[in-house]
Write an enzyme that holds these catalytic residues in place. Structure first.
Site, PDB file in Angstrom:
ATOM      1  N   ILE A   7       0.968  -1.473   0.212  1.00  0.00           N
ATOM      2  CA  ILE A   7      -0.434   0.000   0.018  1.00  0.00           C
ATOM      3  C   ILE A   7       0.540   1.293   0.222  1.00  0.00           C
ATOM      4  O   ILE A   7       1.378   1.607   1.112  1.00  0.00           O
ATOM      5  CB  ILE A   7      -1.053  -0.450   1.310  1.00  0.00           C
ATOM      6  N   ASP A  96       8.848   0.760   3.226  1.00  0.00           N
ATOM      7  CA  ASP A  96       9.291   0.770   2.306  1.00  0.00           C
ATOM      8  C   ASP A  96      10.662   0.597   2.162  1.00  0.00           C
ATOM      9  O   ASP A  96      10.983  -0.382   1.093  1.00  0.00           O
ATOM     10  CB  ASP A  96       8.476   1.849   1.371  1.00  0.00           C
TER      11      ASP A  96
END
Length: 244
Positions: A7, A96
């Site tokens: 996401i 991330d």
């Protein structure tokens, strides 16, 4: 069979893996993500695990779907990572960036690694040959640079990434394309040169939504892989189940 879900700030990316084999990738708008992922489960009924990492806002309907359809594993800062985190503010390091760094360590052992993620922002993450994560840099991505010029000036138009006809822009639009695209390329090459001068055996991985657009125009030897984050998430999951 695994479903890997990332996401991000603007999009949701997903991929289906069989072990380490990459089967199919999906890029989803957040509004349609739940319906699209339902269809992925229909197409691949053998999916037993979902691996999730998120830098965006949590979608609780999507999380509930993943939990109903599979065994959900969330990658966060408490997960096992194959590097020593030397960041001065580890609690602020994006998941991330941690996943990308883990993927670099697992795919390219015993070398210095620079991971460049060209997305909404451009992130630079460096892990040395001793698996020490040292940090990197963050700058605006291609579209963010166009958006900023449009939103914070009175008359500059809203443009989208396009190869400039020449480095000397002969119109306002061409000048903007030259400034954004050539500016980004010079930035990338400058960072790569700076790291290469200090660290030998440097492996450079370029990923993110703009990776392919930029890779064709870079002079340096890099590994361009727009799927590197998804692959890294899958590898990190396989790593965690043997190290937790």
């Amino acid at each position: 069979m695994h479903l890997v879900v990332d996401i991000g700030n603007t999009k949701i990316k997903a991929a289906v893996f069989e072990g380490t084999a990459f089967l199919e990738k999906f890029v989803l708008d957040k509004i349609e993500a739940k319906k699209k992922i339902e269809k992925i489960f229909e197409k691949y009924p053998s999916i037993s695990k979902s691996i999730l990492a998120s830098v965006g806002e949590d979608d609780f309907e999507l999380l509930s779907l993943l939990e109903r359809q599979s065994s959900l594993v969330t990658i966060d800062r408490d997960s096992s990572f194959p590097f020593h985190n030397k960041y001065a503010t580890p609690a602020t390091l994006g998941i991330d960036r941690m996943v990308l760094s883990a993927g670099a360590v697992l795919q390219y052992p015993s070398v210095n690694r620079l991971v460049i993620d060209a997305g909404t922002c451009v992130t630079y993450d460096f892990v040395d040959s001793n698996n020490n994560y040292l940090g990197g840099a963050i700058s605006p991505g291609l579209q963010l640079r166009y958006d900023a010029m449009h939103n914070f000036t009175a008359k500059l138009p809203l443009l989208y990434p396009e190869i400039p006809l020449h480095y000397i822009g002969s119109s306002t639009e061409q000048a903007m394309h030259s400034g954004v695209v050539n500016g980004m390329l010079h930035e990338l090459e400058g960072f790569v040169k700076q790291y290469s001068e200090q660290y030998q055996e440097l492996t450079i991985i370029l990923t993110g939504g703009d990776a392919d657009f930029l890779a064709k125009r870079l002079k340096n030897t890099i590994f361009a892989n727009s799927n590197f984050l998804l692959e890294s998430l899958n590898l990190l999951y396989l790593y965690t189940i043997t190290n937790d």
